[in-house]
Design an enzyme around this catalytic site. Structure first.
Site, short mmCIF file in Angstrom:
data_model
loop_
_atom_site.label_atom_id
_atom_site.label_comp_id
_atom_site.label_asym_id
_atom_site.label_seq_id
_atom_site.Cartn_x
_atom_site.Cartn_y
_atom_site.Cartn_z
N LYS A 88 33.14 46.17 38.97
CA LYS A 88 33.56 47.49 38.53
C LYS A 88 32.60 48.56 39.09
CE LYS A 88 36.02 49.19 34.56
NZ LYS A 88 36.45 49.03 33.19
N LYS A 115 47.60 35.23 45.08
CA LYS A 115 47.32 34.59 43.80
C LYS A 115 48.07 35.31 42.67
CE LYS A 115 43.76 33.61 40.49
NZ LYS A 115 42.66 34.07 39.74
N LYS A 145 48.10 39.15 36.65
CA LYS A 145 48.76 40.33 36.08
C LYS A 145 48.27 41.61 36.72
CE LYS A 145 46.04 40.03 31.86
NZ LYS A 145 45.48 38.74 32.24
P1 ADP Z 1 45.00 37.35 35.31
O1 ADP Z 1 44.48 37.11 36.72
O2 ADP Z 1 46.49 37.34 35.27
O3 ADP Z 1 44.38 38.56 34.65
P2 ADP Z 1 43.18 35.84 33.66
O4 ADP Z 1 42.03 36.23 34.52
O5 ADP Z 1 43.29 36.38 32.28
O6 ADP Z 1 44.56 36.11 34.46
O7 ADP Z 1 43.29 34.25 33.64
C1 ADP Z 1 42.93 33.40 32.61
C2 ADP Z 1 42.75 32.03 33.26
O8 ADP Z 1 44.00 31.60 33.87
C3 ADP Z 1 41.73 32.06 34.39
O9 ADP Z 1 40.46 31.66 33.97
C4 ADP Z 1 42.25 31.06 35.40
O10 ADP Z 1 41.69 29.79 35.15
C5 ADP Z 1 43.74 30.95 35.12
N1 ADP Z 1 44.55 31.55 36.17
C6 ADP Z 1 44.98 32.84 36.23
N2 ADP Z 1 45.75 33.05 37.32
C7 ADP Z 1 45.80 31.88 38.00
C8 ADP Z 1 46.45 31.44 39.21
N3 ADP Z 1 47.21 32.26 39.93
N4 ADP Z 1 46.27 30.16 39.59
C9 ADP Z 1 45.50 29.31 38.86
N5 ADP Z 1 44.89 29.65 37.72
C10 ADP Z 1 45.02 30.91 37.27
#
Ligand code: ADP
Ligand code: TRP
Length: 320
Positions: A110, A190, A193
Site C-alpha cells: 500500500k 489469477k 475479487k
Molecule cells: P481475493 O484475492 O479474492 O481477495 P483472498 O486474498 O481473500 O482472496 O483469499 C483468501 C485465500 O484464498 C488466500 O489465502 C488464498 O489461499 C486463496 N485464494 C484466493 N484466490 C485464489 C486463486 N485464484 N487460486 C488459489 N487460491 C486462491
C-alpha cells in the site's frame, strides 16, 4: 494437534478461495481441535459499511457450513465474538518491534502505491498473531501469501516469552495448503475479487454459466487443434474432473474438432454437480437464520473458554 485458521469476510467467496484454501481447511477439521473463525475485525481495515460487513459475515458462515464444515466437530465463530483477542493484541503490541511490521507486504504494498495506510493495516499482523496465540494453536493452514504473518507471529511469541522468561505463548507452525495452484479467473489471470474476474461459489446458476462463457480463450476455430496446457477453460475443468476425464478432454483438444463452447459446457456441468449438495445445504441454512446464529454463538462460547484461560496466563506473565 490444534488447528486454527481465519478467513476475511471481504466479499463473496469464489472458486479460487474454495480450491485454494477453504477445501483444505475443512479437510483438517477431523483434528483433535479445529478452530475456524470469520475475521471481521480484520475486515474493518477494508469494509467500512456496517450492513455490507454484516452480510459478508453471514455469507461467509453460510458458505463454510454449506461446503462441509461440521460445527459439532470444528469450532466456528466470529472473531469479534471473542473480544479478548483485542486485549491480547495490545499485550503483544508492547513487545512487537516496528521493523517486523514495516516489512509486512500488505502494508508495504500500500505504501509503495502511495496510499496512506491506517494504523489498523500496519498492525494487522499483530491482531493475526493474537488470533493464533490466543488458542495455543499448533498448526495454521494458510495460503502461501500468509506465511510471512505466521513467521511474524512466531517472532512476537518468542520475544514475549524471552522478555518475561516464561513459556506463556506457544509457537505455531504454518501449514501451506497444497492449493489447486492458481485458479484462473474469467480473464485468465489469477482469480481474485480485486480483479473483477471471479466466479462466485453460490452465485445463481445463470450467472455462473454466463461467467464461464466469458472465460477468455484464444481465437482458434472449432476444427483447430488446441493446447490444453495454455487454456484457462481446461484449467477450470481440472478442478472438478477425475484424471481420466482430464485425459479425455485433453485428447479432444489436441485432436481438434471441438470448440471452446463445448469445453465450457463441460465445466459448467461439472461445477454444477460438484456444488449441488452444498447449494442445497446452503439454501436450507439460509431459511433458518436462528440455527446459524446458534452455531456461531455456541462456537464463540467454546472458543472463549480457551481464550480466557490463555489470556489469564499471558496477563499474569506480564504482571497484570
Ligand atoms: P481475493 O484475492 O479474492 O481477495 P483472498 O486474498 O481473500 O482472496 O483469499 C483468501 C485465500 O484464498 C488466500 O489465502 C488464498 O489461499 C486463496 N485464494 C484466493 N484466490 C485464489 C486463486 N485464484 N487460486 C488459489 N487460491 C486462491
Ligand atoms: N489474514 C488472513 C487472510 O487474509 C486471515 C486471518 C486473520 C487469519 N487471522 C488469521 C488466518 C489467523 C490464519 C490465522 O487470509
Amino acid at each position: 494437534m490444534k488447528v486454527l485458521s481465519g478467513i476475511q469476510p471481504t466479499g463473496r467467496f469464489h472458486w479460487g478461495n474454495y480450491f485454494g484454501a477453504i477445501r483444505q481447511y475443512i479437510d483438517l477439521q477431523d483434528n483433535e481441535q479445529a478452530f475456524y473463525f470469520i475475521a471481521d475485525y480484520h475486515a474493518l481495515t477494508t469494509v467500512r459499511e456496517p450492513e455490507i460487513l454484516k452480510g459478508y459475515v453471514r455469507d461467509a458462515a453460510l458458505d463454510l457450513l454449506a461446503l462441509g464444515l461440521k460445527p459439532e466437530q470444528a469450532t466456528l465463530f466470529r472473531q469479534s465474538d471473542v473480544p479478548e483477542v483485542t486485549e491480547l493484541t495490545w499485550l503483544l503490541m508492547t513487545v512487537t518491534q516496528m521493523h517486523l511490521l514495516e516489512k509486512c507486504h500488505a502494508y508495504k504494498d500500500k505504501k509503495a502505491k502511495g496510499i496512506a495506510a491506517d494504523a489498523g493495516l500496519f498492525t494487522y499482523p499483530v491482531l493475526m498473531a493474537a488470533d493464533i496465540l490466543l488458542y495455543d494453536s499448533d498448526t495454521v493452514p494458510v495460503g502461501l501469501d500468509q506465511v510471512q504473518h505466521i513467521e511474524v507471529t512466531r517472532d512476537i511469541a518468542s520475544r514475549f516469552n524471552n522478555i518475561y522468561g516464561v513459556e506463556a505463548l506457544k509457537l505455531p507452525n504454518a501449514k501451506v495448503v497444497e492449493s489447486a495452484a492458481k485458479v484462473p479467473g474469467t480473464d485468465g489471470e489469477k482469480m481474485s475479487k480485486s480483479y473483477n474476474n471471479t466466479i462466485e461459489l453460490f452465485d445463481t446458476p445463470k450467472r455462473i454459466k454466463k461467467k464461464i462463457n466469458a472465460v477468455k480463450t484464444d481465437s482458434s476455430g472449432v476444427e483447430d487443434k488446441k493446447n490444453p496446457e495454455t487454456c484457462a477453460v481446461f484449467d477450470l475443468y481440472k478442478l472438478f474432473a477425475t484424471e481420466d476425464q482430464q485425459a479425455e478432454l485433453a485428447e479432444r483438444y489436441r485432436t481438434g474438432g471441438m470448440g471452446y463452447g463445448e469445453a465450457k459446457k463441460l465445466v459448467n456441468a461439472a461445477a454444477d454437480e460438484h456444488f449441488a449438495e452444498a447449494r442445497e445445504r446452503r439454501e436450507q441454512l439460509e431459511q433458518n437464520p436462528d440455527t446459524l446464529e446458534d452455531i456461531l454463538r455456541d462456537g464463540a462460547g467454546r472458543a472463549r473458554a480457551v481464550a480466557c484461560e490463555v489470556l489469564d496466563r499471558v496477563r499474569s506473565a506480564c504482571g497484570l
